[in-house]
Design a protein around this motif. Structure first.
Motif, short mmCIF file in Angstrom:
data_model
loop_
_atom_site.label_atom_id
_atom_site.label_comp_id
_atom_site.label_asym_id
_atom_site.label_seq_id
_atom_site.Cartn_x
_atom_site.Cartn_y
_atom_site.Cartn_z
N PRO A 120 82.42 2.29 60.84
CA PRO A 120 81.46 2.94 60.37
C PRO A 120 80.41 3.60 59.96
N LEU A 151 76.91 0.61 67.72
CA LEU A 151 77.88 0.54 68.57
C LEU A 151 77.72 -1.44 68.19
N ARG A 164 86.73 2.22 64.50
CA ARG A 164 86.03 3.30 65.35
C ARG A 164 86.59 4.50 65.41
#
Length: 327
Positions: A120, A151, A164
């Motif tokens: 991320p 994603l 994640r």
């Protein structure tokens, strides 16, 4: 040679040959060692075989080829004309085989190669402090890290692993926890000197608050708090709003107001004294970073090295792995 190919035995006689076999390779090794040492006894000693076994292996090879390779009539084994030609080719073949085995051994025993990782956007704050040590320990591993909140399709897009938070709807991935995190309310010493510190979440109404708008969905993130038995969220009035977390932290360091950010994002500023945390007793850890990767019978050493390094440095349990369950 392929099955059914023709070769001459040197006397003009054409012979048919079957494909090379394991026995052919062992005979080749025995032949080369005998030719190098000039003795079946010495060759057997080097190979851990009896002199008789070496001699019989060479004889089987000669019978298969239809030519005499060694001339054992002298006190020292010598090469025939055909044997000398075959010896040179066999030496090259065995050297190539040794090189191939060595290359494969080092590629699997010494971590090397490219690792493609997805993390991320905020993961840069979490990962980058640990990259220099990883590079020192594993200089032959090339890291390709994509910091994005998209994603990704792990296997379809060629990622070795993804980092994640929360739960992903993919039961085929293996997972390992790396670090827990939670929100922290921060402000600069200068801000607190001029405005005081809030004692409870309700006191935030009297403070300038710097809010974060998610660039993914456009929503302004609420500030989350916890009591002993439940969690709750409030949405204080925004003096400033940014869609970049680094800007939120920078504005708070500049004394423009209080900010609610993930603890790892504010870590360096808190340690250096640029920011100070408040309402600590009203916040708690609520999320976990995990690294996820496709299961494989032969997990690469470079991926294992990366997973272990992050788990140890970030506090994840080295022994804990689990198959990721769909949400």
């Amino acid at each position: 040679m392929t099955s059914g190919s023709l070769a001459s035995n040197g006397n003009g006689t054409l012979l048919t040959h079957a494909p090379p076999t394991t026995e052919s390779l062992s005979g080749m090794v025995a032949f080369v060692r005998a030719a190098e040492s000039g003795s079946f006894v010495a060759a057997g000693r080097a190979l851990g075989l009896s002199a008789s076994a070496v001699g019989k292996s060479v004889m089987r090879l000669e019978a298969k080829l239809g030519v005499q390779l060694l001339n054992p009539t002298t006190r020292r084994i010598g090469l025939t004309h055909e044997g000398a030609r075959f010896f040179a080719r066999c030496k090259r073949i065995l050297a190539d085989l040794e090189d191939a085995e060595s290359e494969l051994f080092h590629s699997t025993s010494s971590p090397r190669g490219r690792l493609k990782i997805s993390a991320p956007s905020l993961g840069a704050r979490l990962l980058l402090p640990h990259v220099p040590e990883f590079r020192r320990r594993f200089p032959d591993i090339d890291l390709d890290i994509d910091f994005s909140d998209r994603l990704v399709e792990v296997t379809q897009e060629g990622y070795d692993a993804v980092i994640r938070t929360g739960r992903l709807a993919d039961s085929q991935l293996l997972a390992r926890p790396l670090a827990r995190y939670g929100p922290v309310i921060v402000g600069s010493p200068a801000y607190f000197a001029g405005h005081g510190e809030p004692g409870t979440p309700a006191d935030l109404e009297g403070h300038a608050c710097i809010r974060f708008r998610s660039p993914g969905n456009g929503r302004i993130e609420p500030w989350r708090f916890a009591e002993s038995d439940h969690s709750f969220a409030i949405e204080p009035r925004a003096a400033l709003t940014f869609n970049d977390m680094e800007a939120v932290v920078a504005a708070s360091i500049s004394g423009l107001g209080l900010a609610c950010v993930p603890d790892f994002v504010a870590k360096s500023a808190l340690e250096s004294g640029l920011l100070r945390a408040v309402l600590v007793e009203h916040t708690r850890m609520e999320g976990t970073f995990q690294i996820l990767w496709p299961p494989s019978r032969h997990e690469t050493p470079r991926l294992r090295a990366f997973i272990d390094h992050l788990a140890v440095r970030l506090g994840g349990s080295p022994a804990h792995e689990m198959r990721f369950q769909a949400a």
